[in-house]
Write a protein that holds these residues in place. Structure first.
Motif, short mmCIF file in Angstrom:
data_model
loop_
_atom_site.label_atom_id
_atom_site.label_comp_id
_atom_site.label_asym_id
_atom_site.label_seq_id
_atom_site.Cartn_x
_atom_site.Cartn_y
_atom_site.Cartn_z
N TYR A 148 21.77 11.50 9.81
CA TYR A 148 22.16 12.82 9.77
C TYR A 148 23.39 13.02 8.96
N ALA A 149 23.27 14.21 8.21
CA ALA A 149 24.48 14.50 7.37
C ALA A 149 25.37 15.23 7.86
N PHE A 150 26.67 14.88 7.66
CA PHE A 150 28.05 15.90 8.24
C PHE A 150 28.89 15.89 7.02
N ARG A 151 29.49 17.53 7.22
CA ARG A 151 30.61 17.72 5.73
C ARG A 151 31.75 16.65 5.79
N LEU A 152 32.07 15.92 4.92
CA LEU A 152 33.07 15.02 4.56
C LEU A 152 34.29 15.44 5.15
N ASP A 153 34.67 16.96 4.84
CA ASP A 153 35.92 17.20 5.08
C ASP A 153 36.01 17.37 6.73
N TRP A 154 34.76 17.97 7.27
CA TRP A 154 34.81 17.96 8.90
C TRP A 154 35.07 16.74 9.63
N ILE A 155 34.54 15.62 8.89
CA ILE A 155 34.51 14.25 9.47
C ILE A 155 35.88 13.60 9.42
N LEU A 156 36.53 14.04 8.28
CA LEU A 156 37.95 13.59 7.87
C LEU A 156 38.83 14.25 8.97
N HIS A 157 38.49 15.26 9.51
CA HIS A 157 39.47 15.83 10.82
C HIS A 157 39.25 14.90 12.01
N LYS A 158 38.26 14.42 12.12
CA LYS A 158 37.90 13.54 13.39
C LYS A 158 38.51 12.05 13.31
N THR A 159 38.04 11.58 12.23
CA THR A 159 38.63 10.03 11.68
C THR A 159 38.71 9.68 10.22
N GLN A 160 39.43 8.81 9.96
CA GLN A 160 39.50 8.45 8.65
C GLN A 160 38.70 7.34 8.22
N ASP A 161 38.10 6.71 9.37
CA ASP A 161 37.32 5.41 9.18
C ASP A 161 35.87 6.02 9.21
N VAL A 162 35.45 6.37 8.07
CA VAL A 162 34.05 6.87 8.10
C VAL A 162 32.86 5.89 7.99
N ASN A 163 33.15 4.55 7.96
CA ASN A 163 32.08 3.72 7.74
C ASN A 163 31.98 3.12 9.20
N SER A 164 32.57 3.63 10.22
CA SER A 164 32.45 3.18 11.84
C SER A 164 31.60 3.97 12.37
N LEU A 165 30.82 4.99 11.94
CA LEU A 165 30.26 6.09 12.70
C LEU A 165 28.83 5.64 12.99
N LYS A 166 28.27 6.17 14.11
CA LYS A 166 27.05 6.08 14.64
C LYS A 166 26.57 7.13 15.38
N ILE A 167 25.46 7.53 15.20
CA ILE A 167 24.91 8.68 16.08
C ILE A 167 23.79 8.05 17.34
N MET A 168 24.12 8.27 18.20
CA MET A 168 23.27 7.83 19.43
C MET A 168 22.69 8.79 20.26
N GLU A 169 21.55 8.82 20.94
CA GLU A 169 21.12 9.70 21.94
C GLU A 169 21.09 9.38 23.20
N VAL A 170 21.67 10.46 24.00
CA VAL A 170 22.15 9.90 25.28
C VAL A 170 20.89 10.25 26.27
N MET A 171 20.88 9.02 27.31
CA MET A 171 19.76 9.20 28.37
C MET A 171 20.24 9.27 29.59
N GLY A 172 19.67 10.18 30.64
CA GLY A 172 20.12 10.24 31.95
C GLY A 172 20.82 11.36 32.17
N ARG A 173 21.41 11.70 33.22
CA ARG A 173 21.99 12.95 33.86
C ARG A 173 23.33 12.98 34.46
N SER A 174 23.82 11.47 34.41
CA SER A 174 25.11 11.71 35.09
C SER A 174 26.34 11.94 34.22
N MET A 175 26.38 12.48 32.91
CA MET A 175 27.44 13.02 32.26
C MET A 175 27.22 14.53 32.30
N GLU A 176 26.22 15.20 32.92
CA GLU A 176 26.19 16.59 32.81
C GLU A 176 27.39 17.25 33.60
N SER A 177 28.10 18.31 33.10
CA SER A 177 27.47 19.30 32.26
C SER A 177 28.08 18.99 30.74
#
Length: 258
Positions: A148-177
């Motif tokens: 997935y592509a993210f704007r680099l300037d947006w990512i850098l607002h979140k973290t400076q360590d851009v090489n440690s990011l991973k997308i994961m898909e959530v399963m289940g309902r216990s974290m709703e809402s």
């Protein structure tokens, strides 16, 4: 309103853009210049300008690269446009600098135009692992299942360590809402320090979970936001060495299909 750039400013932006390509990306150039990646991005956009000390660091590094390589690319080093933005352009040196093949270039998105460097977007791998917001997930593989592509300037607002990011898909309902089944979350795998009320992906034995962290006397509690499913909360005694667990990373963003 578009800014009218002087010839010196255009020249400096061209130098920064070319330097980013030569060293292998914004994070590497930031390391060389001794600034943050966000600052380098601002240099490239012409929102800010490096001072003479920053430019001298880049010059020394690129000249060393030129000495160690055979193929060449002409690159000038303008040192006149600094924090004060004064004086006429100086070409205090010229190096025949080779294109550096760096692994960091693998996460850079393709350019949108022939003169645009490849650092506008960051590609983040989606892991096959699917952390459970319920009773635990055995889908723990770290192999890539797309990007997935993210704007680099947006990512850098979140973290400076851009090489440690991973997308994961959530399963289940216990974290709703907060998180629903099928939501995608962006996990910073370099952020493992547990902070109260933050959401983390954790591994417990052979299963992984996504839960909100809190402390109770002598214990760590990873709990869901859906209190109807409170039985799926996890208690961990950090002094119990017989239990196998680890923090995979902190969730810093979540998105979903509607």
């Amino acid at each position: 309103m578009n800014k009218d750039y002087s010839e010196e400013e255009w020249q400096l932006q061209e130098f920064i853009a070319e330097s980013i390509k030569l060293v292998g990306g914004v994070p590497k150039l930031a390391e060389i210049a001794g600034v943050s990646p966000r600052t380098v991005y601002a240099w490239k956009k012409g929102e800010r300008y490096p001072n003479r000390q920053n430019l001298k660091k880049l010059t020394r590094y690129l000249e060393k690269v030129a000495e160690q390589t055979e193929s060449s690319t002409e690159l000038y080093f303008p040192l006149s446009v600094g924090a004060e933005r004064r004086g006429a352009s100086e070409h205090v040196g010229r190096s025949d600098v080779a294109q550096v093949d760096d692994a960091a270039t693998t996460f850079l998105a393709p350019p949108r135009g022939p003169d645009e460097v490849q650092d506008e977007f960051l590609f983040v791998d989606k892991a096959e692992a699917r952390p459970s917001a319920g009773g635990g997930s055995l889908a723990t593989s770290d192999y890539s299942d797309g990007r997935y592509a993210f704007r680099l300037d947006w990512i850098l607002h979140k973290t400076q360590d851009v090489n440690s990011l991973k997308i994961m898909e959530v399963m289940g309902r216990s974290m709703e809402s907060t998180l629903h089944n099928g939501d995608l979350c962006l996990v910073n795998q370099s952020d493992k320090d547990l902070v109260e009320d933050r959401v983390y992906v954790v591994r417990l034995d052979d299963e992984i979970y996504v839960k909100r962290f809190s402390r109770i006397p002598g214990k760590y509690l990873f709990r869901g936001d859906n209190r109807e499913l409170a039985y799926q909360d996890i208690e961990i005694d950090p002094r119990d060495e017989s239990r196998s667990w680890e923090v995979i990373g902190r969730v810093i963003w979540a998105g979903k299909d509607l």
